[in-house]
Design a protein around this motif. Structure first.
Motif, PDB file in Angstrom:
ATOM      1  N   LYS A   1       0.768  -1.193  -0.016  1.00  0.00           N
ATOM      2  CA  LYS A   1      -0.043   0.037   0.067  1.00  0.00           C
ATOM      3  C   LYS A   1       0.758   1.321  -0.056  1.00  0.00           C
ATOM      4  O   LYS A   1       0.311   2.281  -0.497  1.00  0.00           O
ATOM      5  CB  LYS A   1      -0.833   0.131   1.126  1.00  0.00           C
ATOM      6  N   ARG A   2       1.943   1.235   0.721  1.00  0.00           N
ATOM      7  CA  ARG A   2       2.888   2.322   0.901  1.00  0.00           C
ATOM      8  C   ARG A   2       3.830   2.288  -0.378  1.00  0.00           C
ATOM      9  O   ARG A   2       4.775   3.465  -0.480  1.00  0.00           O
ATOM     10  CB  ARG A   2       3.464   2.426   2.053  1.00  0.00           C
ATOM     11  N   ASN A   3       3.832   1.580  -1.300  1.00  0.00           N
ATOM     12  CA  ASN A   3       4.485   1.550  -2.610  1.00  0.00           C
ATOM     13  C   ASN A   3       6.018   1.606  -2.191  1.00  0.00           C
ATOM     14  O   ASN A   3       6.626   2.404  -2.851  1.00  0.00           O
ATOM     15  CB  ASN A   3       4.237   2.800  -3.384  1.00  0.00           C
ATOM     16  N   ILE A   4       6.433   0.703  -1.295  1.00  0.00           N
ATOM     17  CA  ILE A   4       7.724   0.659  -1.122  1.00  0.00           C
ATOM     18  C   ILE A   4       8.638  -0.020  -2.254  1.00  0.00           C
ATOM     19  O   ILE A   4       7.833  -1.125  -2.703  1.00  0.00           O
ATOM     20  CB  ILE A   4       8.365  -0.092   0.183  1.00  0.00           C
ATOM     21  N   ASN A   5       9.763   0.455  -2.710  1.00  0.00           N
ATOM     22  CA  ASN A   5      10.378  -0.444  -4.046  1.00  0.00           C
ATOM     23  C   ASN A   5      11.161  -1.536  -3.400  1.00  0.00           C
ATOM     24  O   ASN A   5      12.319  -1.333  -2.669  1.00  0.00           O
ATOM     25  CB  ASN A   5      11.206   0.638  -4.580  1.00  0.00           C
ATOM     26  N   CYS A   6      10.618  -2.543  -3.537  1.00  0.00           N
ATOM     27  CA  CYS A   6      11.203  -3.805  -2.804  1.00  0.00           C
ATOM     28  C   CYS A   6      10.963  -5.083  -3.421  1.00  0.00           C
ATOM     29  O   CYS A   6       9.701  -5.099  -4.228  1.00  0.00           O
ATOM     30  CB  CYS A   6      10.793  -3.715  -1.184  1.00  0.00           C
ATOM     31  N   GLN A   7      11.534  -6.059  -3.095  1.00  0.00           N
ATOM     32  CA  GLN A   7      11.269  -7.471  -3.669  1.00  0.00           C
ATOM     33  C   GLN A   7      10.801  -8.297  -2.475  1.00  0.00           C
ATOM     34  O   GLN A   7      11.522  -8.542  -1.591  1.00  0.00           O
ATOM     35  CB  GLN A   7      12.381  -7.983  -4.246  1.00  0.00           C
ATOM     36  N   LEU A   8       9.294  -8.597  -2.415  1.00  0.00           N
ATOM     37  CA  LEU A   8       8.776  -9.275  -1.168  1.00  0.00           C
ATOM     38  C   LEU A   8       8.891 -10.970  -1.390  1.00  0.00           C
ATOM     39  O   LEU A   8       8.605 -11.482  -2.589  1.00  0.00           O
ATOM     40  CB  LEU A   8       7.335  -8.949  -1.263  1.00  0.00           C
ATOM     41  N   THR A   9       9.478 -11.620  -0.411  1.00  0.00           N
ATOM     42  CA  THR A   9       9.479 -13.061  -0.421  1.00  0.00           C
ATOM     43  C   THR A   9       8.807 -13.553   0.792  1.00  0.00           C
ATOM     44  O   THR A   9       9.195 -13.168   1.908  1.00  0.00           O
ATOM     45  CB  THR A   9      11.020 -13.642  -0.542  1.00  0.00           C
ATOM     46  N   PHE A  10       8.008 -14.548   0.535  1.00  0.00           N
ATOM     47  CA  PHE A  10       7.445 -15.302   1.925  1.00  0.00           C
ATOM     48  C   PHE A  10       8.183 -16.502   2.056  1.00  0.00           C
ATOM     49  O   PHE A  10       8.248 -17.210   1.144  1.00  0.00           O
ATOM     50  CB  PHE A  10       5.882 -15.646   1.624  1.00  0.00           C
ATOM     51  N   PHE A  11       8.142 -16.846   3.155  1.00  0.00           N
ATOM     52  CA  PHE A  11       9.056 -18.038   3.570  1.00  0.00           C
ATOM     53  C   PHE A  11       7.894 -18.723   4.446  1.00  0.00           C
ATOM     54  O   PHE A  11       7.210 -18.307   5.124  1.00  0.00           O
ATOM     55  CB  PHE A  11      10.126 -17.908   4.488  1.00  0.00           C
ATOM     56  N   TYR A  12       7.663 -20.108   4.088  1.00  0.00           N
ATOM     57  CA  TYR A  12       6.550 -20.958   4.779  1.00  0.00           C
ATOM     58  C   TYR A  12       6.900 -22.287   4.695  1.00  0.00           C
ATOM     59  O   TYR A  12       7.948 -22.967   4.156  1.00  0.00           O
ATOM     60  CB  TYR A  12       5.191 -20.655   4.144  1.00  0.00           C
ATOM     61  N   ASP A  13       6.379 -23.045   5.801  1.00  0.00           N
ATOM     62  CA  ASP A  13       6.562 -24.787   5.931  1.00  0.00           C
ATOM     63  C   ASP A  13       5.420 -25.347   5.736  1.00  0.00           C
ATOM     64  O   ASP A  13       4.329 -25.136   6.228  1.00  0.00           O
ATOM     65  CB  ASP A  13       7.157 -24.662   7.310  1.00  0.00           C
ATOM     66  N   SER A  14       5.443 -25.901   4.582  1.00  0.00           N
ATOM     67  CA  SER A  14       4.238 -26.444   4.167  1.00  0.00           C
ATOM     68  C   SER A  14       3.836 -27.893   4.972  1.00  0.00           C
ATOM     69  O   SER A  14       2.801 -28.330   5.062  1.00  0.00           O
ATOM     70  CB  SER A  14       4.312 -26.961   2.315  1.00  0.00           C
ATOM     71  N   SER A  15       4.973 -28.265   5.743  1.00  0.00           N
ATOM     72  CA  SER A  15       4.469 -29.432   6.840  1.00  0.00           C
ATOM     73  C   SER A  15       3.678 -28.975   7.927  1.00  0.00           C
ATOM     74  O   SER A  15       3.495 -29.889   8.784  1.00  0.00           O
ATOM     75  CB  SER A  15       5.756 -30.043   6.887  1.00  0.00           C
ATOM     76  N   SER A  16       3.793 -27.575   8.308  1.00  0.00           N
ATOM     77  CA  SER A  16       3.110 -26.928   9.448  1.00  0.00           C
ATOM     78  C   SER A  16       1.763 -27.118   9.202  1.00  0.00           C
ATOM     79  O   SER A  16       1.230 -26.728   8.368  1.00  0.00           O
ATOM     80  CB  SER A  16       3.725 -25.785   9.769  1.00  0.00           C
TER      81      SER A  16
END
Length: 300
Positions: free
Chosen positions: A21-36
């Motif tokens: 929403k704040r238009n930060i110039n960045c690359q976003l990456t989500f880390f998740y554990d599919s076994s949880s």
């Protein structure tokens, strides 16, 4: 700037949406554990959640309702609070939402993936990756106590959840019923014609005999929002006291907004952490007010 978000739950989503929403110039990456395992719980929100979803993704509350992902919430129906007379605290000319956490989260994450807004890496995080400029850990409850303070007053720490038919309950209002053990919420889901209940109490003082799934937690508040110049927390990793009255999700957004202030260089770490402490104090005072002056029962 490379920003990593640990966890794909509600707080991770709200944090990402606030960054977008704040238009930060960045690359976003989500880390998740599919076994949880996913925690299937019903949630109630203020209007801020659905506003943020619409502002960033263009998905309205009506779209979510049509897809059977949420139900409308016009306000909160308080029973046995104050002088004992029932009353509705509404949201003005606005709506919040009741939703199943897993349903909403999966839909929002699917939308983010399809629009190539963020990258997803299926990996259980033990050590934070060093190649990222900033990590926001939204992975849920922490087992460590050293980083946390206890709330300023004794509150509920357990819940028994169960479901029943909506019956005579208002289908557009969250139910907040005061009880001799604490309070009980009810989340109506119109399409299913059922209401999701949670009977909340403090296990140090009572042990209600009710059928349902028991959930327990240790109320605590992290000492800092930003841990250092490359790491911050949000969600249950940052704080969890109790869900009265849908304030947790509201403060996830507040904390995400403070994080963006830091990432944009508008505030220093010390300033952000000081404001975070003020917000957490305000949150707890609001809860204390409900307990001391709100319930017809002696919950002081």
């Amino acid at each position: 700037m490379k920003i990593g978000i640990v966890g794909t739950g509600t707080s991770g989503i709200l944090t990402a949406l606030q960054i977008l929403k704040r238009n930060i110039n960045c690359q976003l990456t989500f880390f998740y554990d599919s076994s949880s395992p996913h925690l299937h719980v019903g949630e109630s929100s203020t209007q801020h959640v659905q506003h943020l979803i619409y502002e960033v993704l263009g998905i309205s509350i009506h779209n979510l309702f049509d897809l059977n992902i949420c139900s409308y919430k016009r306000g909160v129906n308080f029973i046995d609070w104050g002088n004992g007379s029932d009353f509705i605290h509404d949201l003005g000319n606005d709506f919040g939402i009741h939703f199943d956490t897993v349903k909403l989260n999966q839909f929002i994450q699917k939308t983010i993936k399809e629009r190539n807004i963020a990258t997803y890496i299926d990996k259980r995080i033990v050590d934070y990756p060093q190649e990222y400029d900033f990590i926001i850990d939204c992975s849920g409850w922490s087992s460590s106590d050293d980083e946390y303070d206890e709330p300023i007053f004794e509150t509920v720490n357990s819940a028994i959840t169960f479901r029943a038919e909506i019956g005579n309950n208002n289908p557009l209002c969250t139910l907040h019923k005061a009880t001799e053990d604490g309070w009980m919420f009810g989340l109506p889901f119109i399409r299913e014609q059922e209401i999701h209940y949670g009977y909340l109490y403090n296990s140090k003082f009572s042990n209600p005999d009710l059928n349902g799934k028991k959930i327990s937690w240790k109320p605590k508040v992290c000492k800092k929002l930003i841990q250092n110049d490359t790491l911050a927390y949000n969600g249950n990793k940052l704080f969890f006291i109790e869900p009265l009255p849908a304030l947790s999700l509201f403060y996830y957004i507040v904390c995400a907004n403070l994080l963006v202030d830091y990432l944009e260089g508008k505030k220093k770490i010390l300033d952000v952490n000081q404001q975070y402490h003020t917000e957490m104090w305000t949150y707890q005072i609001s809860l204390a007010f409900h307990y001391q002056y709100g319930s017809v029962y002696d919950t002081t």
